[in-house]
Design an enzyme around this catalytic site. Structure first.
Site, PDB file in Angstrom:
ATOM      1  N   CYS A 123       0.846  -1.198   0.000  1.00  0.00           N
ATOM      2  CA  CYS A 123       0.000   0.000   0.000  1.00  0.00           C
ATOM      3  C   CYS A 123       0.888   1.257   0.000  1.00  0.00           C
ATOM      4  CB  CYS A 123      -0.967  -0.053   1.188  1.00  0.00           C
ATOM      5  SG  CYS A 123      -2.233   1.221   1.205  1.00  0.00           S
ATOM      6  N   ASP A 171      -9.672  -3.477  -7.033  1.00  0.00           N
ATOM      7  CA  ASP A 171      -9.248  -2.495  -6.029  1.00  0.00           C
ATOM      8  C   ASP A 171     -10.069  -1.208  -6.170  1.00  0.00           C
ATOM      9  OD1 ASP A 171      -7.841  -0.592  -4.450  1.00  0.00           O
ATOM     10  OD2 ASP A 171      -5.965  -1.682  -4.755  1.00  0.00           O
ATOM     11  N   HIS A 202      -8.205  -4.175  -2.665  1.00  0.00           N
ATOM     12  CA  HIS A 202      -7.035  -3.551  -2.070  1.00  0.00           C
ATOM     13  C   HIS A 202      -6.595  -4.319  -0.829  1.00  0.00           C
ATOM     14  CE1 HIS A 202      -4.288  -0.185  -1.803  1.00  0.00           C
ATOM     15  NE2 HIS A 202      -4.525  -0.101  -0.503  1.00  0.00           N
TER      16      HIS A 202
END
Length: 235
Positions: A123, A171, A202
């Site tokens: 991330c 995502d 995600h």
């Protein structure tokens, strides 16, 4: 800017700051800088560090939010995401990148580290792993669902080390069209590879976040990651 010290941490503005480090069973091996998500150094990231150490790597985790929210760690529910987003809004990516690069240099200087140093991030950390490969000299980089990668994909031309990207096809934070931009760039760049788990969203690898975790996609991506590391940064 972090500068190297000889022991258990890195000095930040002259003050020794903890640098959590995991050693492999042998006590030495290649280095990996593990770069956090917005949730901080939590149980998930500690489990990833331990797993990488078991694979034979010396793993160090720089604290990205030490300037604004030292010791930050949050829950992995909607409230935790909101709180972490607020903390992340005060984060300076340029300073965070300098921390990651300084940690790479720190690991290179450690007697327990041999055979090179790589970066691996998730991330926020995935974006920084890509940036570190473009701006510095890691021996390998792995970037999981970095949201800024597509917008900075021109920097791929600066990267000379092997690099692997992972994304989820569902995502909500990174449009599939952005992932396609990365796919096109990777296809023209020797030493780069990309893997898209089309059924995942995600943070699909985060196994302590039920709202994100996709066990099957996580297992597939992690098998690809460890195989890549064994090829490019063998322990």
């Amino acid at each position: 800017m972090w500068t190297s010290t000889s022991g258990r941490g890195i000095a930040v503005d002259g003050v020794l700051t903890d640098l959590p480090t995991w050693l492999p069973p042998s006590g030495r091996g290649p280095g990996l800088v593990l770069v956090q998500e917005i949730f901080g150094l939590d149980d998930y990231l500690r489990s990833v560090a331990a797993e990488l150490a078991a694979e034979g790597y010396v793993v160090a985790v720089p604290e990205l939010f030490h300037r604004t929210a030292p010791g930050w760690s949050s829950s992995h529910d909607e409230a935790g995401v909101a709180a972490s987003m607020k903390v992340a809004s005060a984060f300076d990516p340029a300073l965070g990148l300098s921390d990651v690069l300084a940690t790479v240099a720190h690991l290179r200087a450690q007697p327990a580290v041999s055979g090179g140093v790589g970066v691996l991030g998730f991330c926020l950390g995935g974006s920084l792993a890509f940036a570190a490969a473009a701006a510095g000299d890691p021996d390998v980089a792995v970037s999981f669902y970095g949201s800024t990668v597509a917008g900075q994909i021109a920097d791929l031309a600066k990267i000379t080390c092997p690099i692997q990207f992972h994304f989820g096809g569902q995502d909500p934070y990174i449009p599939r069209a952005d992932v396609a931009v990365v796919e096109a760039a990777v296809a023209a760049h020797p030493g780069a590879e990309i893997h898209v788990q089309e059924d995942a969203g995600h943070a699909f690898h985060n196994n302590v976040a039920p709202m994100f975790h996709h066990p099957a996609a996580a297992a597939r991506a992690w098998a690809l990651t460890t195989a890549f590391l064994r090829r490019t940064l063998p322990a």
